[in-house]
Enzyme design. Structure first.
Site, short mmCIF file in Angstrom:
data_model
loop_
_atom_site.label_atom_id
_atom_site.label_comp_id
_atom_site.label_asym_id
_atom_site.label_seq_id
_atom_site.Cartn_x
_atom_site.Cartn_y
_atom_site.Cartn_z
N HIS A 183 33.85 10.81 74.58
CA HIS A 183 34.17 11.74 73.48
C HIS A 183 34.01 11.07 72.12
O HIS A 183 34.17 9.86 71.98
CB HIS A 183 35.55 12.39 73.65
N GLU A 199 35.57 16.63 73.75
CA GLU A 199 35.58 16.16 75.14
C GLU A 199 34.28 16.58 75.84
O GLU A 199 33.55 17.45 75.34
CB GLU A 199 36.78 16.78 75.87
N ASP A 214 40.18 14.22 63.06
CA ASP A 214 41.02 15.04 63.92
C ASP A 214 42.51 14.87 63.68
O ASP A 214 42.93 13.95 62.97
CB ASP A 214 40.69 14.76 65.40
#
Ligand code: F6R
Length: 250
Positions: free
Chosen positions: A138, A143, A67
């Site tokens: 998460h 999430e 990410d």
């Protein structure tokens, strides 16, 4: 899921490092899925140490990060690109062209997500994916409530996650509100997954994850129960709320 209980953060990092080093030595062109955050820093230190003393080569390795924050430049010290440079890439011989991290500054973020998925799916899949876990369950920045069929996508970060990550910023207001993350389906494509968990603040989520068989989108990490090769390497504090120690899940 296999669970390896480590005494502490240091042992957790060493066990994970041994697995990664063995993979890179046996498959020099391995694809590694990498994470940021506090949890994998010790692992990266061990990889660097091993690179310096044993010269394990990353020349043919490709890396794929989970990410990146939206709106933060790769050169900014708060970006995940910078984090990876500081904690790993600058210290080993992985070529720049083989490093993959989503670009959170792309003009067209949707196109960037698609581009990243194409990169991820090129050739064989990721050999080993490293994961940490948020206290809300998460993985990546997926999430609670994220679809298990999600691929790389843009997420709105929850307040819990922004607060947890505020320690890396000067002020909470500076923590971005969005990120690009590999989705749950993208993560589950990896051939092998290592989930690293350390510390008392992860004990609650470990209890939630390991005391039921439930696979529920409200607990993103429970998707890992659908994967055939997951090893959780967790330290004593993280497992402290589980009565049964040193057990095998399933
Ligand atoms: C980081 C990531 C996150 C972290 C998680 C735990 O790339 O994807 O899911 O792994 O937030 O963070 P730490 O390790 O800081 O507790």
């Amino acid at each position: 899921m296999k669970i390896l209980e480590a005494k502490n953060y240091h042992e957790m990092s060493s066990i994970a490092a041994k697995i990664i080093i063995e993979k890179v030595q046996s498959k020099p062109d391995a694809k590694l899925g990498l994470a940021t955050g506090g949890t994998p820093i010790g692992l990266y230190e061990e990889l660097i140490q091993d690179y310096r003393s044993n010269r394990t080569s990353y020349e043919r390795v490709c890396t794929y990060n989970l990410d990146e924050y939206v709106g933060i430049n790769p050169e900014d010290s708060n970006s995940y690109r910078y984090f990876m440079e500081e904690h790993l890439f600058a210290h080993i011989n992985v070529p720049e062209s083989q490093i993959h991290i989503p670009d959170g500054t792309a003009e067209d973020l949707e196109a960037e997500c698609e581009r990243y998925d194409v990169e991820l799916n090129r050739g064989e899949g990721v050999d080993i994916q490293i994961l940490g876990i948020g206290s809300n369950g998460h993985i990546g920045f997926n999430e609670p409530g994220t679809s298990f069929s999600s691929h790389t996508h843009i997420v709105d970060l929850t307040e819990t996650t922004r607060k947890a990550n505020a320690r890396f910023f000067q002020r909470l207001e500076e923590v971005p509100t969005q990120a690009i993350t590999m989705g749950i389906a993208s993560i589950l494509k990896a051939k092998e997954i290592l989930l690293l968990v350390s510390g008392i603040n992860k004990a609650e989520v470990m209890k939630k994850l390991l005391t039921t068989d439930e696979v529920d989108e409200q607990l993103p990490a429970s998707a890992l129960k659908n994967h055939h090769n997951v090893t959780i390497i967790a330290d004593e504090e993280a497992l402290s709320l589980l009565r049964e120690k040193k057990f095998q899940y399933k």
